[in-house]
Design a protein around this motif. Sequence first.
Motif, PDB file in Angstrom:
ATOM      1  N   UNK A 107      73.514  65.908  61.071  1.00 32.86           N
ATOM      2  CA  UNK A 107      73.435  67.102  60.533  1.00 32.86           C
ATOM      3  C   UNK A 107      75.017  67.930  59.675  1.00 32.86           C
TER       4      UNK A 107
ATOM      5  N   UNK B 147      71.321  60.859  62.034  1.00 31.98           N
ATOM      6  CA  UNK B 147      71.927  61.260  60.783  1.00 31.98           C
ATOM      7  C   UNK B 147      72.032  62.438  61.714  1.00 31.98           C
TER       8      UNK B 147
ATOM      9  N   UNK C 142      60.883  57.151  63.802  1.00 35.20           N
ATOM     10  CA  UNK C 142      61.976  57.990  63.455  1.00 35.20           C
ATOM     11  C   UNK C 142      61.664  58.961  64.931  1.00 35.20           C
TER      12      UNK C 142
ATOM     13  N   UNK D 229      75.027  54.158  59.640  1.00 36.53           N
ATOM     14  CA  UNK D 229      73.870  52.593  60.601  1.00 36.53           C
ATOM     15  C   UNK D 229      74.418  51.869  60.865  1.00 36.53           C
TER      16      UNK D 229
ATOM     17  N   UNK E 159      66.803  56.634  63.387  1.00 40.63           N
ATOM     18  CA  UNK E 159      66.065  56.090  62.245  1.00 40.63           C
ATOM     19  C   UNK E 159      65.894  54.687  63.737  1.00 40.63           C
TER      20      UNK E 159
ATOM     21  N   UNK F 221      75.681  66.099  57.004  1.00 39.02           N
ATOM     22  CA  UNK F 221      74.477  65.570  55.741  1.00 39.02           C
ATOM     23  C   UNK F 221      73.748  64.473  56.087  1.00 39.02           C
ATOM     24  N   UNK F 222      74.890  63.295  56.727  1.00 38.71           N
ATOM     25  CA  UNK F 222      74.674  61.800  55.538  1.00 38.71           C
ATOM     26  C   UNK F 222      73.983  60.618  57.197  1.00 38.71           C
ATOM     27  N   UNK F 223      73.359  59.904  56.822  1.00 38.74           N
ATOM     28  CA  UNK F 223      73.420  58.845  57.503  1.00 38.74           C
ATOM     29  C   UNK F 223      74.055  57.313  58.056  1.00 38.74           C
TER      30      UNK F 223
END
Lengths: 115, 109
Positions: A99, A97, A49, A106, A34, A102-104
């Motif tokens: 996978x 991300x 995105x 920065x 993102x 299951x987290x983003x």
Amino acid sequence: GAVVSQHPSRVICKSGTSVKIECRSLDFQATTMFWYRQFPKKSLMLMATSNEGSKATYEQGVEKDKFLINHASLTLSTLTVTSAHPEDSSFYICSAIAREYNEQFFGPGTRLTVL
Amino acid sequence: GQNIDQPTEMTATEGAIVQINCTYQTSGFNGLFWYQQHAGEAPTFLSYNVLDGLEEKGRFSSFLSRSKGYSYLLLKELQMKDSASYLCAVMDSNYQLIWGAGTKLIIKP
């Protein structure tokens, strides 16, 4: 946790030039990245995105010809601000991300100043 | 439409407890995130909830109720360094993050 890097951290450019910002996931594969923009004292604004190997999906109001996004590999996405103007001066942040987590995560952000 | 609501600003005293609420309406749900952001810096991940209940991590806890579209972030034993903006974000069915405007938390001695 996973690490996302951005380069450069700061850039100053003249009006009318183009600037490329790189976003890399250092120790994981990011199928989705993102790009955000943050104005002073405001929350993050999602610009687009990007999914690896496909065209980016831009949010409404974001000019796709001005903010070129390329997600060339599972670890690299680039944002190019074309023909930059002073109003493009902002803090640009990428995230990725992971996978498996299951987290983003920065990146540290890039501060762009257009003179 | 998609919407995330959280208070604009809160004030608390050092050593006390504060709860920051977040309500949401989104198309699909793939988890709710809380982030801390100090001025001029990128957000730092605090917590992720995808199931109902309370997740505790040291001084910070996060609660989720999917049926109510509600979450809160609980900060205990507040320290001056906790002064920051706290962002609530929900990941929708397309794995896009929908952001709240953030809650500015001011800690007073």
